[in-house]
Enzyme design. Structure first.
Site: not given
Ligand code: S3P
Length: 427
Positions: A26-27, A171, A317, A344, A348
């Site tokens: 994904k990144s 990010q 993650d 997140k 979480r």
């Protein structure tokens, strides 16, 4: 996103499997969509993640003027000669990476841009990028004085900077790098722990000059001309593969080979923790395209509790899935220094421990982590995903031991559209 529920059946017996077609990273996929805009030639992307998050980033590249050609296998992104002001809002969907990196990229581009997202993304903190970007001249506004999307960005000239980030976040780092390469002189970014470094690796592969200097700062040199295009086959995502790693680690006598993952050291820390807990893990590097790529083999062994308090950015993650292994392991496991989990796709810490509680697991909740009392036999429960893909998939894996009903699983499509298909291979 429509609500869907998932029924997981208890698995009878062990499995041994070679798993291909794990969701692409994904990144890296987000970055492919965005970084192709920094070239003047077409970028060729194979194996782009066709999840909602990354398809949203690709659509945004299109709205900014790129021509996107997609034959279902290869995506060719031809950037415009000049990025154009879009005539509509830019919808990042559920993706924090999409919103935060585009905020950095667009801050340095002439024009007016509105970044928005779904109700979960609109409630996540954006100040971590808008504050440093504003301090270098970016004009950004949003709800709560620029902390919550929709964000309005009036892009333009930015100043160079020397920024020490209070959080280890790829990010934030990537947003600042994308702003820094637009500066007139070099900029410096410091983080206490190297967060995932796909941005540096990929941009350097395209001809940028970004490196860690002798003071431990990331030195970002301006780019004066368009970068070389990307030509990449996106490897599989180790955080998606990790759900299956946990499955193999908790089902007696099981073994799984996870194919073609990025083996970037900033991405495989959760596998190291699983190894420390007792699982047998083998890493086989097969190639190096911007970063090391290869297979990870996981074999079940009795698991022991573990303390996770360091290198948190390298496994943030994977913590929800790791918590399932912690619940099965003998003894106590503790997660500390992980308050980032609270912001997140869901909170979480709360969604992990409360759902574990529903499965009969005892826990303690802390502001920055939790303790899991392992060794309990998991009980079937009805799990609320809180619209969070990683919560839904983690408890689907727990369900292999005891059966599970998971409510609101449409979110799985944000990162791993073929998850249930792969799960059905574990027979
Ligand atoms: C990501 C960075 C991480 C990670 C997220 C993807 C990225 O977030 O949790 O899933 O692609 O840069 P933070 O940078 O906020 O820690």
């Amino acid at each position: 996103m429509t609500t869907k529920n998932l029924q997981i059946e208890k698995l009878n017996g062990s499995f041994e499997l070679v798993l291909q077609n794990i969701a692409s990273d994904k990144s890296i996929s987000h970055r492919c969509a965005m970084f192709s805009l920094l070239s003047d030639k077409p970028s060729i992307i194979k194996n782009f993640l066709r999840g909602e998050d990354t398809m949203d980033s690709l659509k945004i590249a299109g709205l900014l003027g790129a021509l996107i050609e997609d034959d279902g296998e290869t995506i060719i992104i031809t950037p415009p000669s000049k990025l154009s002001e879009p005539n509509n809002i830019l919808d990042c969907g559920n993706a924090g990476t999409g919103m935060r990196l585009y905020a950095g990229l667009l801050s340095g581009i002439d024009g007016s841009f509105v970044l928005t997202g779904d109700k979960y993304l609109r409630s996540r903190p954006m100040k971590r990028v808008t504050d440093p970007l504003r301090s270098i001249g970016a004009k950004i506004d949003g709800r709560e004085n620029g902390n919550k999307a929709p964000l309005h960005i009036r892009g333009g000239k930015l100043q160079s900077f020397n920024y020490h980030s209070p959080i280890d976040s790829a990010q934030v780092k990537s947003a600042l790098i994308l702003a820094g390469i637009k500066g007139d002189t070099k900029s410096f970014y410091k983080e206490d722990l190297l967060s995932r470094d796909h941005t540096e690796r990929m941009l350097n592969g395209m001809g940028a000059n970004i490196f860690t200097n002798e003071n431990g700062e990331i030195e970002i040199n301006p780019i004066n001309e368009p970068l070389k295009p990307l030509n990449i086959r996106v490897p599989a995502d180790p955080s998606s593969a990790f759900f299956f790693a946990v499955a193999a680690a908790i089902i007696p006598n099981s073994k799984i080979t996870l194919k073609n993952l990025t083996l970037n050291p900033t991405r495989i820390e959760a596998y190291k923790v699983l190894e420390k807990m007792g699982a047998k893990i083998t890493y086989v590097e097969t190639e190096n395209i911007y970063e090391p790529i290869g297979d990870i083999i996981v074999e079940q062994r009795p698991l022991q509790g573990v303390e996770v308090s360091e290198n948190i950015a390298w496994l943030i993650d994977e913590l929800p899935a790791l918590s399932i292994a912690m619940a099965v392991a003998n003894g106590e496991s503790t997660v500390k220094n992980a308050k980032e989990l609270r912001v997140k796709e869901s909170d979480r810490i709360s969604s992990v421990v409360n759902n574990l509680g529903l499965c009969g697991v005892k826990f303690e909740e802390y502001q920055d982590g939790y303790k899991v009392f392992g060794g309990t036999t998991l009980q079937k429960a009805t799990i609320d995903s809180h619209g969070d893909h990683r919560i839904a998939m983690s408890f689907a894996i727990a369900g292999l031991l005891c059966g599970m009903e998971i409510v609101d699983t449409a979110c799985i499509d944000t990162s791993f559209p073929n998850f249930t298909e792969l799960l059905s291979l574990l027979k």
